[in-house]
Design a protein around this motif. Structure first.
Motif, PDB file in Angstrom:
ATOM      1  N   ALA A 247       0.886  -1.505   0.123  1.00  0.00           N
ATOM      2  CA  ALA A 247      -0.159  -0.304  -0.129  1.00  0.00           C
ATOM      3  C   ALA A 247       0.868   0.811  -0.150  1.00  0.00           C
ATOM      4  O   ALA A 247       0.283   2.339  -0.857  1.00  0.00           O
ATOM      5  N   ALA A 248       2.083   1.553   0.465  1.00  0.00           N
ATOM      6  CA  ALA A 248       3.111   1.985   1.274  1.00  0.00           C
ATOM      7  C   ALA A 248       3.908   2.643  -0.270  1.00  0.00           C
ATOM      8  O   ALA A 248       3.826   4.073  -0.772  1.00  0.00           O
ATOM      9  N   ALA A 249       3.831   1.326  -1.080  1.00  0.00           N
ATOM     10  CA  ALA A 249       4.865   1.703  -2.318  1.00  0.00           C
ATOM     11  C   ALA A 249       3.948   2.207  -3.938  1.00  0.00           C
ATOM     12  O   ALA A 249       4.884   2.775  -4.507  1.00  0.00           O
ATOM     13  N   GLY A 250       2.886   2.276  -3.477  1.00  0.00           N
ATOM     14  CA  GLY A 250       1.893   2.482  -4.315  1.00  0.00           C
ATOM     15  C   GLY A 250       1.646   3.983  -4.131  1.00  0.00           C
ATOM     16  O   GLY A 250       1.247   4.290  -5.163  1.00  0.00           O
ATOM     17  N   ARG A 259       8.180  10.400   5.611  1.00  0.00           N
ATOM     18  CA  ARG A 259       7.424  11.100   6.520  1.00  0.00           C
ATOM     19  C   ARG A 259       5.479  10.656   5.957  1.00  0.00           C
ATOM     20  O   ARG A 259       4.675  10.076   6.685  1.00  0.00           O
ATOM     21  N   ALA A 260       5.600  10.748   4.946  1.00  0.00           N
ATOM     22  CA  ALA A 260       4.430  10.654   4.355  1.00  0.00           C
ATOM     23  C   ALA A 260       4.274   9.127   3.615  1.00  0.00           C
ATOM     24  O   ALA A 260       3.329   8.629   4.032  1.00  0.00           O
ATOM     25  N   LEU A 261       4.892   8.506   3.049  1.00  0.00           N
ATOM     26  CA  LEU A 261       5.503   7.047   3.570  1.00  0.00           C
ATOM     27  C   LEU A 261       4.622   5.767   4.739  1.00  0.00           C
ATOM     28  O   LEU A 261       5.038   5.623   4.669  1.00  0.00           O
ATOM     29  N   GLU A 262       5.779   6.827   5.831  1.00  0.00           N
ATOM     30  CA  GLU A 262       5.633   6.168   6.966  1.00  0.00           C
ATOM     31  C   GLU A 262       4.412   6.471   7.634  1.00  0.00           C
ATOM     32  O   GLU A 262       3.227   5.083   7.711  1.00  0.00           O
ATOM     33  N   ALA A 263       3.389   7.792   7.167  1.00  0.00           N
ATOM     34  CA  ALA A 263       1.968   7.229   7.309  1.00  0.00           C
ATOM     35  C   ALA A 263       1.396   6.727   6.226  1.00  0.00           C
ATOM     36  O   ALA A 263       0.337   5.715   7.241  1.00  0.00           O
ATOM     37  N   ALA A 264       1.702   6.245   5.088  1.00  0.00           N
ATOM     38  CA  ALA A 264       0.728   5.281   4.124  1.00  0.00           C
ATOM     39  C   ALA A 264       0.384   4.012   4.869  1.00  0.00           C
ATOM     40  O   ALA A 264      -0.080   3.055   5.414  1.00  0.00           O
ATOM     41  N   PHE A 265       2.783   3.399   5.304  1.00  0.00           N
ATOM     42  CA  PHE A 265       2.703   2.458   5.759  1.00  0.00           C
ATOM     43  C   PHE A 265       2.151   1.913   7.219  1.00  0.00           C
ATOM     44  O   PHE A 265       1.625   0.981   7.056  1.00  0.00           O
ATOM     45  N   SER A 281       8.947   2.768  12.235  1.00  0.00           N
ATOM     46  CA  SER A 281       8.844   2.678  10.379  1.00  0.00           C
ATOM     47  C   SER A 281      10.130   3.520  10.131  1.00  0.00           C
ATOM     48  O   SER A 281      10.766   4.629  10.538  1.00  0.00           O
ATOM     49  N   ILE A 282      11.520   3.369   9.501  1.00  0.00           N
ATOM     50  CA  ILE A 282      12.762   3.142   9.246  1.00  0.00           C
ATOM     51  C   ILE A 282      12.505   3.173   7.551  1.00  0.00           C
ATOM     52  O   ILE A 282      12.958   2.336   6.528  1.00  0.00           O
ATOM     53  N   ILE A 283      11.989   5.143   6.760  1.00  0.00           N
ATOM     54  CA  ILE A 283      11.511   4.453   5.642  1.00  0.00           C
ATOM     55  C   ILE A 283      12.583   5.450   4.873  1.00  0.00           C
ATOM     56  O   ILE A 283      12.680   7.323   5.217  1.00  0.00           O
ATOM     57  N   LYS A 284      13.545   5.778   4.443  1.00  0.00           N
ATOM     58  CA  LYS A 284      14.912   5.961   3.827  1.00  0.00           C
ATOM     59  C   LYS A 284      14.919   6.417   2.107  1.00  0.00           C
ATOM     60  O   LYS A 284      14.856   5.090   1.671  1.00  0.00           O
ATOM     61  N   SER A 285      15.711   7.854   2.031  1.00  0.00           N
ATOM     62  CA  SER A 285      15.792   7.381   0.507  1.00  0.00           C
ATOM     63  C   SER A 285      16.846   8.354  -0.101  1.00  0.00           C
ATOM     64  O   SER A 285      17.951   9.052   0.909  1.00  0.00           O
ATOM     65  N   GLY A 286      17.747   8.294  -0.949  1.00  0.00           N
ATOM     66  CA  GLY A 286      18.408   8.448  -1.263  1.00  0.00           C
ATOM     67  C   GLY A 286      19.859   9.522  -0.851  1.00  0.00           C
ATOM     68  O   GLY A 286      20.244   7.960  -0.182  1.00  0.00           O
ATOM     69  N   PHE A 315      12.154   0.782   2.386  1.00  0.00           N
ATOM     70  CA  PHE A 315      12.054   0.484   3.730  1.00  0.00           C
ATOM     71  C   PHE A 315      12.388  -0.679   4.471  1.00  0.00           C
ATOM     72  O   PHE A 315      12.832  -1.433   4.300  1.00  0.00           O
ATOM     73  N   ASP A 316      12.676   0.061   5.498  1.00  0.00           N
ATOM     74  CA  ASP A 316      12.746  -1.239   7.130  1.00  0.00           C
ATOM     75  C   ASP A 316      11.379  -0.749   8.124  1.00  0.00           C
ATOM     76  O   ASP A 316      11.998  -0.010   9.411  1.00  0.00           O
ATOM     77  N   VAL A 317      10.564  -2.130   7.991  1.00  0.00           N
ATOM     78  CA  VAL A 317       9.852  -1.826   8.647  1.00  0.00           C
ATOM     79  C   VAL A 317       8.993  -3.070   9.688  1.00  0.00           C
ATOM     80  O   VAL A 317       9.459  -3.715   8.437  1.00  0.00           O
ATOM     81  N   GLY A 318       7.860  -2.685   9.951  1.00  0.00           N
ATOM     82  CA  GLY A 318       7.315  -4.072  10.609  1.00  0.00           C
ATOM     83  C   GLY A 318       5.553  -3.800  11.296  1.00  0.00           C
ATOM     84  O   GLY A 318       5.731  -2.829  11.765  1.00  0.00           O
ATOM     85  N   CYS A 319       5.225  -4.601  10.999  1.00  0.00           N
ATOM     86  CA  CYS A 319       3.808  -4.293  12.073  1.00  0.00           C
ATOM     87  C   CYS A 319       3.876  -5.768  12.926  1.00  0.00           C
ATOM     88  O   CYS A 319       4.310  -6.627  13.054  1.00  0.00           O
ATOM     89  N   GLU A 320       2.976  -5.393  13.968  1.00  0.00           N
ATOM     90  CA  GLU A 320       2.861  -6.047  15.431  1.00  0.00           C
ATOM     91  C   GLU A 320       1.046  -7.013  15.092  1.00  0.00           C
ATOM     92  O   GLU A 320       0.619  -6.087  15.954  1.00  0.00           O
ATOM     93  N   VAL A 321       0.931  -8.391  15.402  1.00  0.00           N
ATOM     94  CA  VAL A 321       0.059  -8.822  15.344  1.00  0.00           C
ATOM     95  C   VAL A 321      -0.030  -9.872  16.787  1.00  0.00           C
ATOM     96  O   VAL A 321       1.040 -10.009  16.823  1.00  0.00           O
ATOM     97  N   ASP A 322      -1.057  -9.447  17.799  1.00  0.00           N
ATOM     98  CA  ASP A 322      -0.925 -10.250  18.560  1.00  0.00           C
ATOM     99  C   ASP A 322       0.155 -10.451  19.680  1.00  0.00           C
ATOM    100  O   ASP A 322       0.910 -11.488  19.954  1.00  0.00           O
TER     101      ASP A 322
END
Length: 407
Positions: A247-250, A259-265, A281-286, A315-322
């Protein structure tokens, strides 16, 4: 008064149902209309009690012929704004969100005991009785029933027990977070202590003659091997992360900020069933992509670069479920296509990852996989490694699950 303008200090009334009489003499108005909350009205263990009992049994088996008791503290309980997150070891062995508590495992008898505050201080505020109706903890009879730990004791009895163990020269095991000799905890003006280190400091200062032992290795040994329920939770976490990255890659394009990509992710994580993100979330460019997250996060506004055509975004990211987390890295071209040089480097990196993945099988150790991965890196690329070769880590309740690299 329009509902949108109701000030925060005016609480909306809750159900009355005799709560006022329960708090005081019949007919006496105590100012409280919200009934006292039960612990399991708010929370429940993610897995059945049998799962946690089996984990405790495997851990006690791993201790072998050791004698003494094991102390496993919980998180303090204050959130500082973020969602409360239980300490990993306490979570692993109990599944309970109890704040400021300690699980004690008596090794010879294999008997678990919970030392728990009588009530939850987070639910108490005498000046706002209706907003903070109170919640029993040790005093809640459902605690023993749900946890299947019948021995529930007031927290203030723990120091009495510690004094007795010191007098009798009983070994007390704690997890300092790493292998080796337990060192004395030294205070400084700057400290970042987790519940285990705080427990160790209390033992060393209050009970200086207590025989304290390191229990990191057997805890790591049992936590490295995931049960079927843990594996399913981890799969759910990875599925949520995969969908959220897509979703965020789109949203990746020229002019979009990190930061906008962090919000999307992060928004997608919640929509895909995650209670939390696994870490910031670690989203970094250039040029930012050259720096590790510790450097980027050391400045308040550093991680908000506007992406440009020709950049890569990582993107260096992750979700947490349970309570179980994921940690996934992906790279995208801002222009929508990799340049020939970018593609060549990415294909080399994918080749190294594939070599490691193809070598994974029962009996392989992390050190052996590291040797295989290192050998797969072309010689001309090795000089660009900034911190030596590092390709992964254990994962589960945290992105740095305890491990024994030679197992």
């Amino acid at each position: 008064m329009p509902y949108a303008l109701i000030p925060f200090f005016l609480s909306l009334p809750g159900p009355v149902s005799g709560a006022q009489e329960a708090d005081g003499a019949p007919g006496q108005d105590t100012g409280r209309s919200t009934p006292e909350q039960e612990f399991f009205d708010w929370t429940e263990p993610p897995f059945p009690a049998e799962e946690y009992a089996a984990r405790r049994e495997r851990f006690l088996d791993a201790l072998g012929d050791a004698e003494g008791v094991v102390l496993i503290p919980s998180a303090h309980g204050l959130s500082h704004g973020e969602t409360f997150r239980q300490a990993d070891d306490f979570n692993y062995f109990t599944g309970l969100e109890l704040p400021g508590s300690v699980l004690v495992l008596d090794i010879p008898s294999r008997r678990p005991t919970l030392f728990v505050p009588g009530t939850d201080f987070r639910f108490e505020n005498p000046s706002r009785a209706n907003d903070f109706p109170g919640r029993p903890l040790a005093n809640d009879p459902a605690l023993a029933e749900v946890s299947q730990i019948p021995d529930i004791r007031p927290y203030d009895q723990l120091d009495v027990a510690l004094g007795e163990w010191m007098r009798r020269n009983v070994d007390v095991y704690v997890n300092p977070g790493r292998q080796g000799t337990i060192r004395r905890v030294v205070t400084t003006l700057i400290a970042d202590w987790d519940p285990n280190i705080l427990t160790l400091f209390h033992l060393q200062t209050t009970f200086p003659n207590l025989r304290v032992r390191n229990v990191y290795e057997p805890i790591a040994y049992v936590r490295m091997v995931k049960s079927p329920l843990e594996i399913e939770a981890m799969r759910a976490s990875v599925r949520a992360t995969d969908r959220s990255i897509r979703a965020a890659a789109g949203e990746v394009r020229d002019g979009v900020t990190e930061r906008a990509l962090e919000a999307a992710f992060e928004g997608a994580c919640k929509r895909n069933g995650a209670q939390r993100i696994a870490f910031a979330s670690i989203i970094k460019s250039g040029p930012n992509s050259l720096w590790p997250w510790r450097v980027l996060s050391s400045h308040y506004d550093r991680r908000n670069r506007e992406m440009k055509e020709g950049d890569l975004v990582i993107f260096d990211v992750g979700c947490e479920v349970d309570h179980y987390v994921s940690d996934v890295g992906r790279t995208f071209p801002v222009s929508g296509r990799f340049s020939p040089e970018q593609r060549a480097i990415l294909e080399m990196e994918v080749g190294v990852a594939d070599a490691i993945i193809s070598a994974i099988r029962p009996g392989m150790t992390l050190r052996e996989l590291q040797v295989i991965g290192n050998a797969a890196i072309p010689q001309e690329h090795r000089r660009f490694m900034q911190t030596g070769f590092f390709f992964g880590h254990h994962i589960g309740l945290s992105t740095g699950d305890p491990n024994l690299p030679d197992l």
